[in-house]
Scaffold this motif. Sequence first.
Motif, PDB file in Angstrom:
ATOM      1  N   VAL A  67      72.395  43.147  57.902  1.00 35.64           N
ATOM      2  CA  VAL A  67      72.252  44.571  57.628  1.00 35.64           C
ATOM      3  C   VAL A  67      71.729  44.709  56.201  1.00 35.64           C
ATOM      4  N   PHE A  68      70.707  45.555  56.020  1.00 38.96           N
ATOM      5  CA  PHE A  68      70.121  45.798  54.704  1.00 38.96           C
ATOM      6  C   PHE A  68      70.218  47.271  54.346  1.00 38.96           C
ATOM      7  N   SER A  69      70.513  47.529  53.074  1.00 36.56           N
ATOM      8  CA  SER A  69      70.473  48.881  52.533  1.00 36.56           C
ATOM      9  C   SER A  69      69.789  48.811  51.172  1.00 36.56           C
ATOM     10  N   PRO A  70      68.793  49.673  50.916  1.00 38.86           N
ATOM     11  CA  PRO A  70      68.222  50.619  51.849  1.00 38.86           C
ATOM     12  C   PRO A  70      67.527  49.890  53.005  1.00 38.86           C
ATOM     13  N   ALA A  71      67.210  50.666  54.017  1.00 36.37           N
ATOM     14  CA  ALA A  71      66.617  50.101  55.230  1.00 36.37           C
ATOM     15  C   ALA A  71      65.259  49.466  54.950  1.00 36.37           C
ATOM     16  N   LEU A  72      64.981  48.389  55.679  1.00 37.27           N
ATOM     17  CA  LEU A  72      63.667  47.749  55.634  1.00 37.27           C
ATOM     18  C   LEU A  72      62.661  48.584  56.425  1.00 37.27           C
ATOM     19  N   GLN A  73      61.394  48.492  56.033  1.00 40.44           N
ATOM     20  CA  GLN A  73      60.319  49.121  56.806  1.00 40.44           C
ATOM     21  C   GLN A  73      60.206  48.441  58.170  1.00 40.44           C
ATOM     22  N   GLY A  74      60.335  47.101  58.161  1.00 39.37           N
ATOM     23  CA  GLY A  74      60.313  46.352  59.413  1.00 39.37           C
ATOM     24  C   GLY A  74      59.368  45.179  59.429  1.00 39.37           C
ATOM     25  N   ASP A  75      58.338  45.192  58.574  1.00 38.02           N
ATOM     26  CA  ASP A  75      57.356  44.109  58.599  1.00 38.02           C
ATOM     27  C   ASP A  75      57.367  43.269  57.320  1.00 38.02           C
ATOM     28  N   GLU A  76      58.378  43.462  56.473  1.00 38.83           N
ATOM     29  CA  GLU A  76      58.432  42.751  55.195  1.00 38.83           C
ATOM     30  C   GLU A  76      58.548  41.237  55.378  1.00 38.83           C
ATOM     31  N   VAL A  77      57.985  40.539  54.424  1.00 34.68           N
ATOM     32  CA  VAL A  77      58.229  39.109  54.258  1.00 34.68           C
ATOM     33  C   VAL A  77      58.612  38.912  52.789  1.00 34.68           C
ATOM     34  N   HIS A  78      59.271  37.804  52.491  1.00 34.88           N
ATOM     35  CA  HIS A  78      59.738  37.546  51.125  1.00 34.88           C
ATOM     36  C   HIS A  78      58.560  37.358  50.171  1.00 34.88           C
ATOM     37  N   GLY A  79      58.679  37.977  48.992  1.00 30.07           N
ATOM     38  CA  GLY A  79      57.704  37.759  47.942  1.00 30.07           C
ATOM     39  C   GLY A  79      57.957  36.430  47.256  1.00 30.07           C
ATOM     40  N   PRO A  80      57.112  36.075  46.293  1.00 30.11           N
ATOM     41  CA  PRO A  80      57.262  34.790  45.590  1.00 30.11           C
ATOM     42  C   PRO A  80      58.618  34.620  44.913  1.00 30.11           C
ATOM     43  N   ASP A  81      59.259  35.739  44.543  1.00 26.40           N
ATOM     44  CA  ASP A  81      60.564  35.669  43.880  1.00 26.40           C
ATOM     45  C   ASP A  81      61.733  35.725  44.868  1.00 26.40           C
ATOM     46  N   GLY A  82      61.440  35.717  46.182  1.00 26.32           N
ATOM     47  CA  GLY A  82      62.493  35.730  47.187  1.00 26.32           C
ATOM     48  C   GLY A  82      63.003  37.101  47.562  1.00 26.32           C
ATOM     49  N   SER A  83      62.331  38.169  47.086  1.00 30.53           N
ATOM     50  CA  SER A  83      62.799  39.519  47.367  1.00 30.53           C
ATOM     51  C   SER A  83      61.879  40.213  48.373  1.00 30.53           C
TER      52      SER A  83
END
Length: 128
Positions: free
Chosen positions: A108-124
């Motif tokens: 569970v994530f807050s705030p909500a994810l858009q849905g298509d995210e992948v991790h950036g170079p910093d892991g976020s």
Amino acid sequence: MIIADKAVLAGTARDASGPGWSSLRLLVKSDGMGFSMTETRVFPGAVLNLHYKNHVEACYCIGGRGTVVELESGTSHDITPGVLYAPNAHDRHEVHVAGPDPLHLICVFSPALQGDEVHGPDGSYASS
């Protein structure tokens, strides 16, 4: 009422993946719940270096075995079915898989994810 069927969502924009992981986004920001829920698998041999600077998360293990390491302190936690971990202070952490099976998590994530995210170079993930 929201009904999310993973058989219908598989292969859509809500079926995100990256090196060592896949995540089916069951609830996303556009669903209007204020949080998102994912079914995530971390694959054997993977080590994910994560830092959710813009989100808090809670992950409940339903299969596999792994370890979560708090990178600031080096504290290690065994993750097995029935165990939840929640880096609630935007903790930098690593997820390691132990054994031949994927680590299978409901997150569970807050705030909500858009849905298509992948991790950036910093892991976020980017801000929602």
